[in-house]
Design an enzyme around this catalytic site. Structure first.
Site, PDB file in Angstrom:
ATOM      1  N   CYS A   1       0.838  -1.207   0.000  1.00 33.80           N
ATOM      2  CA  CYS A   1       0.000   0.000   0.000  1.00 33.80           C
ATOM      3  C   CYS A   1       0.869   1.251   0.000  1.00 33.80           C
ATOM      4  O   CYS A   1       1.466   1.598   1.024  1.00 33.80           O
ATOM      5  CB  CYS A   1      -0.928  -0.029   1.214  1.00 33.80           C
TER       6      CYS A   1
ATOM      7  N   CYS B   1      -0.500   4.049   2.249  1.00 30.86           N
ATOM      8  CA  CYS B   1      -0.264   3.807   3.683  1.00 30.86           C
ATOM      9  C   CYS B   1       1.201   4.061   4.051  1.00 30.86           C
ATOM     10  O   CYS B   1       1.504   4.706   5.050  1.00 30.86           O
ATOM     11  CB  CYS B   1      -0.576   2.359   4.053  1.00 30.86           C
ATOM     12  N   ASP B   2       2.122   3.527   3.253  1.00 32.77           N
ATOM     13  CA  ASP B   2       3.524   3.447   3.684  1.00 32.77           C
ATOM     14  C   ASP B   2       4.500   4.295   2.871  1.00 32.77           C
ATOM     15  O   ASP B   2       5.669   4.396   3.235  1.00 32.77           O
ATOM     16  CB  ASP B   2       3.989   1.980   3.623  1.00 32.77           C
TER      17      ASP B   2
HETATM   18  P1  FAD Z   1     -10.946  -5.683   6.788  1.00 29.98           P
HETATM   19  O1  FAD Z   1     -10.074  -4.838   7.605  1.00 29.98           O
HETATM   20  O2  FAD Z   1     -10.328  -6.607   5.796  1.00 29.98           O
HETATM   21  O3  FAD Z   1     -11.886  -6.519   7.783  1.00 29.98           O
HETATM   22  C1  FAD Z   1     -12.694  -7.565   7.328  1.00 29.98           C
HETATM   23  C2  FAD Z   1     -12.977  -8.490   8.478  1.00 29.98           C
HETATM   24  O4  FAD Z   1     -13.930  -9.447   8.059  1.00 29.98           O
HETATM   25  C3  FAD Z   1     -11.759  -9.274   8.959  1.00 29.98           C
HETATM   26  O5  FAD Z   1     -11.568  -9.042  10.336  1.00 29.98           O
HETATM   27  C4  FAD Z   1     -12.099 -10.727   8.654  1.00 29.98           C
HETATM   28  O6  FAD Z   1     -11.623 -11.626   9.675  1.00 29.98           O
HETATM   29  C5  FAD Z   1     -13.624 -10.702   8.637  1.00 29.98           C
HETATM   30  N1  FAD Z   1     -14.193 -11.736   7.772  1.00 29.98           N
HETATM   31  C6  FAD Z   1     -13.881 -11.988   6.483  1.00 29.98           C
HETATM   32  N2  FAD Z   1     -14.633 -13.005   6.009  1.00 29.98           N
HETATM   33  C7  FAD Z   1     -15.418 -13.403   7.047  1.00 29.98           C
HETATM   34  C8  FAD Z   1     -16.417 -14.413   7.165  1.00 29.98           C
HETATM   35  N3  FAD Z   1     -16.723 -15.228   6.165  1.00 29.98           N
HETATM   36  N4  FAD Z   1     -17.027 -14.568   8.362  1.00 29.98           N
HETATM   37  C9  FAD Z   1     -16.725 -13.761   9.419  1.00 29.98           C
HETATM   38  N5  FAD Z   1     -15.787 -12.792   9.346  1.00 29.98           N
HETATM   39  C10 FAD Z   1     -15.141 -12.604   8.174  1.00 29.98           C
HETATM   40  N6  FAD Z   1      -5.040   1.674   5.766  1.00 29.98           N
HETATM   41  C11 FAD Z   1      -4.804   2.941   6.180  1.00 29.98           C
HETATM   42  O7  FAD Z   1      -5.714   3.770   6.161  1.00 29.98           O
HETATM   43  N7  FAD Z   1      -3.578   3.302   6.681  1.00 29.98           N
HETATM   44  C12 FAD Z   1      -2.541   2.435   6.788  1.00 29.98           C
HETATM   45  O8  FAD Z   1      -1.436   2.797   7.225  1.00 29.98           O
HETATM   46  C13 FAD Z   1      -2.777   1.078   6.373  1.00 29.98           C
HETATM   47  N8  FAD Z   1      -1.787   0.177   6.467  1.00 29.98           N
HETATM   48  C14 FAD Z   1      -2.042  -1.115   6.121  1.00 29.98           C
HETATM   49  C15 FAD Z   1      -1.053  -2.059   6.314  1.00 29.98           C
HETATM   50  C16 FAD Z   1      -1.282  -3.383   6.017  1.00 29.98           C
HETATM   51  C17 FAD Z   1      -0.188  -4.416   6.257  1.00 29.98           C
HETATM   52  C18 FAD Z   1      -2.546  -3.784   5.464  1.00 29.98           C
HETATM   53  C19 FAD Z   1      -2.809  -5.232   5.124  1.00 29.98           C
HETATM   54  C20 FAD Z   1      -3.536  -2.841   5.248  1.00 29.98           C
HETATM   55  C21 FAD Z   1      -3.308  -1.508   5.579  1.00 29.98           C
HETATM   56  N9  FAD Z   1      -4.286  -0.529   5.402  1.00 29.98           N
HETATM   57  C22 FAD Z   1      -4.064   0.749   5.835  1.00 29.98           C
HETATM   58  C23 FAD Z   1      -5.571  -0.843   4.740  1.00 29.98           C
HETATM   59  C24 FAD Z   1      -6.675  -1.071   5.777  1.00 29.98           C
HETATM   60  O9  FAD Z   1      -6.257  -2.024   6.717  1.00 29.98           O
HETATM   61  C25 FAD Z   1      -7.949  -1.524   5.069  1.00 29.98           C
HETATM   62  O10 FAD Z   1      -8.327  -0.589   4.089  1.00 29.98           O
HETATM   63  C26 FAD Z   1      -9.109  -1.672   6.068  1.00 29.98           C
HETATM   64  O11 FAD Z   1      -8.761  -2.544   7.117  1.00 29.98           O
HETATM   65  C27 FAD Z   1     -10.362  -2.205   5.378  1.00 29.98           C
HETATM   66  O12 FAD Z   1     -11.350  -2.394   6.341  1.00 29.98           O
HETATM   67  P2  FAD Z   1     -12.594  -3.359   6.108  1.00 29.98           P
HETATM   68  O13 FAD Z   1     -13.387  -3.286   7.346  1.00 29.98           O
HETATM   69  O14 FAD Z   1     -13.225  -3.078   4.815  1.00 29.98           O
HETATM   70  O15 FAD Z   1     -11.976  -4.828   5.932  1.00 29.98           O
END
Ligand code: FAD
Length: 309
Positions: A133, A136-137
């Site tokens: 990303c 992010c980084d």
């Molecule tokens: P997610 O965070 O992916 O959450 C989805 C959740 O759903 C998970 O907890 C998963 O366990 C659960 N899930 C999935 N399928 C199922 C199922 N079938 N049943 C039950 N539960 C389920 N963003 C920033 O803004 N700043 C940053 O510095 C940044 N750094 C990052 C660094 C890394 C290493 C990564 C991987 C991402 C980073 N991001 C950053 C991006 C950010 O983490 C994501 O954009 C954000 O978390 C998305 O949120 P979400 O709720 O859509 O999904």
């Protein structure tokens, strides 16, 4: 029966839970197969969430979210959902242990994950110089040289983004041709800070306890060592949309060619009563602040939907 079932407990799902329960819904459950927090809990630092001035780990950052989001009555079901389906006006939430719960409305917030490249050193230096990303980084590599691996739209757009911050970007791709929009390819080729190295493969990501310090590539039969503190890997993204897949193989609502859920500005999908939020929806910026905003929007839409129901 639940008023609202939220699938996924990342920033989008948690924010949806907060807004739905604080907005007056009594019977709301968040289905999360692990501990709530989502992808960001795997990051060693986050410094771009407005209002949080200090740099903290993803785990520390998400801790207060859980406390705040569960304060107004949101129930946490620690369960993996295998399928969401709909009969008449009612949704069924089918879980991995065979249990099924009914709900009047659903917000899917299951996120996604960037694909791994499988390069030697990728896992060892994940989050310590290996990133997926640039938004992010990228700032951590201000005025430094970095490698970008990949040849699609995302890789090229992220290379352009990084060229504004970094002193130099090595764009490494295994083919001579890129799979990106012609205008994006043209911008990359015109950019003096981007050195295109093709056809080339990354052989190794190396470094020490401080993180990445070099990347070895092979190009035209020769090895080349690039002394860089960071590599950004863009070799694809998997949307976690399997809960929408029906027994006959169809999807519960409209998805685009990459499997991202099609929504409108209120996070409404093509199916009445079903909403999607966060990284799994179309054109998601894949940032915590955006996922949280989506979750809040989806919950407000659910409140109006249930009111008129
Ligand atoms: P997610 O965070 O992916 O959450 C989805 C959740 O759903 C998970 O907890 C998963 O366990 C659960 N899930 C999935 N399928 C199922 C199922 N079938 N049943 C039950 N539960 C389920 N963003 C920033 O803004 N700043 C940053 O510095 C940044 N750094 C990052 C660094 C890394 C290493 C990564 C991987 C991402 C980073 N991001 C950053 C991006 C950010 O983490 C994501 O954009 C954000 O978390 C998305 O949120 P979400 O709720 O859509 O999904």
């Amino acid at each position: 029966m639940l008023d609202l079932a939220i699938i996924g407990g990342g920033p989008a799902g948690l924010s949806a839970g907060l807004y739905a329960t604080r907005g007056g819904l009594k019977n709301v459950a968040l289905f999360e197969m692990g501990m709530p927090g989502g992808q960001i809990t795997g990051s060693s630092e986050i410094e771009n969430y407005p209002g949080v001035a200090q740099v903290v780990s993803g785990m520390d950052f998400m801790q207060p979210w859980q406390e705040q989001c569960f304060r107004f009555g949101l129930k946490h079901e620690m369960a993996e959902v295998v399928r969401v389906s709909k009969q008449g006006d009612i949704f069924q939430i089918i879980q991995a242990d065979g249990k099924s719960v009914e709900a009047k409305s659903v917000i899917v917030a299951t996120g996604g994950k960037p694909k791994k490249s499988g390069v030697k050193g990728e896992l060892e230096f994940w989050g310590k110089g290996v990133s997926t990303c640039a938004t992010c980084d990228g700032f951590f590599y201000k005025n430094k040289e970095v490698v970008v691996l990949g040849g699609g739209d995302t890789a090229l757009e992220e290379a352009i983004y990084l060229s504004r911050i970094c002193s130099k970007v090595y764009l490494v791709h295994r083919r001579n041709e890129f799979r990106a929009a012609p205008s994006t390819i043209a911008h990359v080729k015109e950019n003096e800070k981007i050195e295109i190295i093709t056809p080339a493969v990354v052989k190794e990501i190396g470094g020490d306890s401080m993180g990445v310090s070099f990347v070895t590539i092979e190009t035209n039969g020769e090895e080349r060592r690039l002394d860089v503190p960071g590599i950004f890997i863009f070799v694809g993204y998997e949307v976690n949309n399997s809960v929408l897949k029906q027994e006959d193989g169809s999807m519960l609502c409209e998805c685009d060619e990459w499997g991202s859920v099609v929504v409108d500005l209120s996070m409404k999908t093509s199916l009445k009563g079903l909403y999607a939020a966060g990284d799994l929806r179309i054109q998601a910026p894949k940032q915590v602040v955006c996922a949280a905003g989506d979750g809040a929007t989806a919950a407000l839409s659910v409140l109006s939907y249930l009111e008129g129901h």
